[in-house]
Design an enzyme around this catalytic site. Sequence first.
Site, PDB file in Angstrom:
ATOM      1  NE  ARG A  41     -15.464  90.463 -15.144  1.00  0.00           N
ATOM      2  CZ  ARG A  41     -14.340  90.388 -15.822  1.00  0.00           C
ATOM      3  NH1 ARG A  41     -13.523  89.387 -15.627  1.00  0.00           N
ATOM      4  NH2 ARG A  41     -14.015  91.318 -16.681  1.00  0.00           N
ATOM      5  CG  ASP A  42     -19.155  83.749  -9.059  1.00  0.00           C
ATOM      6  OD1 ASP A  42     -19.210  82.680  -9.689  1.00  0.00           O
ATOM      7  OD2 ASP A  42     -18.884  83.811  -7.848  1.00  0.00           O
ATOM      8  CB  ILE A  43     -24.872  84.754 -12.746  1.00  0.00           C
ATOM      9  CG1 ILE A  43     -24.889  86.272 -12.894  1.00  0.00           C
ATOM     10  CG2 ILE A  43     -26.297  84.225 -12.639  1.00  0.00           C
ATOM     11  CD1 ILE A  43     -25.613  87.000 -11.774  1.00  0.00           C
ATOM     12  CG  ASN A  76     -22.999  85.008  -5.869  1.00  0.00           C
ATOM     13  OD1 ASN A  76     -22.801  84.994  -4.657  1.00  0.00           O
ATOM     14  ND2 ASN A  76     -22.014  84.928  -6.757  1.00  0.00           N
TER      15      ASN A  76
END
Length: 844
Positions: free
Chosen positions: A80-82, A86
């Site tokens: 959900r937060d690529i 990260n």
Amino acid sequence: ERFVVEIKTTAALQHPHILPLFDSGEADGFLYYVMPFIDGETLRDKLNRETQFGIDEAVRIATEVADALHYAHQNGVVHRDIKPENILLANGRPMVADFGIALALSAAAGGRMTETGMSLGTPHYMSPEQATAEKEISARSDVYSLGSVLYEMLAGEPPHLGGSAQQIIMKIIAEQVQPVTALRKAVPPNVAAAVAKSLEKLPADRFESAAAFAAALTNPSFTIAGLTGAAGVAQASTGAARRLPWVAAAVFGVVALALGAMLLRDDNPASPVVRFELTLPEGQRLNLQRDEDAQFALSPDGTRIAYSALDSVSGAPRIYLRSIDQLEGAPLPGTEGGISPFFSPDGRWVAFTSDRTDQLKKVPVTGGAPIILAETVGGGRAGGSWGDDNTIVFNGLDFQLRRVSGAGGNDAVVPLADSGRGAAFWPSMLPGSEAALVEYCQNACNDPSLAVLDLDSGKVTLLIPGGVRGWYLRTGHLVYVTSDGGVFAVAFDLGRLEVSGDPVPLLAGVQLGSINAARLAIADSAGAMMYQPAWGRSGRTVVEVERSGVESPLPLPPGDYDTPRWSPSRDRIALGAVTDDGTHIVIYDRAAETLTQMTSKRFNVRPSWSPDGDRLAFWTFGDTVDMLQWMPADGSRPPEAVLPPEITTGGFNTTFWTRDGAWILFDGTEAGSNRNNEDIFAIGTGSDRSLKVVVSTGADEQAGAVSPDGKWIAYGSTDGGVRQVYVRPFLADGGRYLISTGMGWAPLWAGNDELVYIDEETDKMVSAKLEVGDGIRVREREVLFDVSSYVNNPSVWQWDVSQDGQRFLMLRNNDGGTASIRPVVVLNWFEEVTRRMAEQGGGQ
């Protein structure tokens, strides 16, 4: 409880390209999780440094991340937060961090984060379904985000850019992605096609899995239906785009990074105008002491701010770059001494002037060695502009406009048809780069006008009387600043180069520096604006300050005062003062408590007393030349020129009368020289009026003050890389002695063995006790009092000291100083301009 339960699912993931979770839990009401330390860097760090990767390297990183995503998806975990932040690189091997954190936080919030489409970080890599607040986020959302990261590794920028989070999200929802081959032709057809398919608007049109995405990247024969050549155009249909619902878009506040929600209706109303103060951390204060510079600039897409700030260690200016979605800026390497930044039209370069070398340079926004563009810059003053034909127009030596290629090379003077009487400042290139908006001055800039300058013929077309700086907006308007700090808009015909209709007021109270340096910047592509509010120069109070810092206000009304100087007996004070008809030398009589205007010409500055108190020397702006003048202090005769007509100089920073009355010192640039740095000169007050060069090193020397016994001269110089205080023999041979530590400004003598100066790093008045013999040695330094709330300037004495060194004459900023006045950023400002123009009938 939900967070802890969800994070334990992630802890079970074991993959060579996933950063594992060692532990998680709750302690004293705080949630925590533990990951291993990776000795490397993030993908964001590498992108910031290199901008674009080799194609093979980018594809390798993407396929290895895709393998990690496929493994996690098979285990029921969607990241959900690529995003580049990260993805860690350990010896070049990617490792995906923060797996499950987004879902765990969403679960802890009762699902509200997902429902409002909120992102934990930058919106550039959000999938359309995240942007549209879909409650169910599938593995195909991660495929979209990874496609966005690969796009940036190949093209050097994310698929969608914008001046605000809501602009980016709207583009993610509604706009086609530019094919990656449009930005990098070398991308292979199969890679371009795979990227295009990963960035489809509808999840069903993307790859069914991250593994399928990786396979396509490594399959030379992969293509997609409807592909045009090798361009890799994303094939999201307009019908599919229409079916996507409009939803709440996250609004990112820079100071607090607060996330809010706004409903976007089907009729797509204008985005809201967002204002916030730009809070700068300690050690990155704007270089407010320079008042002839453009101190900040917005990138055309509104995503970056470049600004000149004083380095906390050296005290010298340098250029900092700050992304609009970050809390702090970072210094751009190679910009030491940098002032007056401005961006290239594509936003990839920052041009600036070095106040050390007076060169025009450019540096990539991603970092790298600066490139010299021109050598004939006039101290960084009066601005520069980079046109869409890759031509830069800037103010050069003696304020002549010059033109140079954005790639460097020979620069040339821009002709000015009326150069005998006029001058042009603050160029702003118009589309096509054949003409520029300028501040056009006659009569020593007493009556400026905003004008259009044809860059080939030099023809000047006056547009706005009283206008001092202007910008053309893609909305078809001209925005300009007036000499009183007001901001207006007026309809502008770009073909005819004419204004029409009545101007509409937009803003009041923009700070102006010297030469009408309006502190305002515009990002045309993004429709954003940034300005420095005025800090109230009209509210300066004249005060006496003891060495201990105890101050006593003098009974002068608050006013726009400048360079206060005591008479030798301290019974009178000479100042510059702004009045209704110009800037004049005035004398305040302490006994009579009267304030007398001494001059009649419209611009007079920097007074200095003769040692007997009978005369004043000062600079006057004339119609065609600047003059050093003197006059009786009782006003019995009008001013007369001190310099003979055959002697001319450029610059008028200070005047200083030696204690024996034999010399008047000033700093400027010798006429006819190819150098644009300032030197210190002396002219005799007797029958011999020949000009003597007192200090000249190739750097800037300013504010020269001679000791009471006439043996030594103290001055400020940038010869050491930053402005410092030096002493050397006056009109005699001998060595040079460094007095200040760090950055020192504008020294004055308090006796033959004491110098006082301002330490810019600490904002303190400092006393240096000297041991004087054949040379000079500092015996002791004493910090006297804080000067941050007083007016000061690195090249001019904005204060004075009594002959015994016990009292100081200062100008207090009634608003508490300039440091507390923060710049203001306005997003979606063009929406407001258009609305105001329509409401008040100023044109469409």
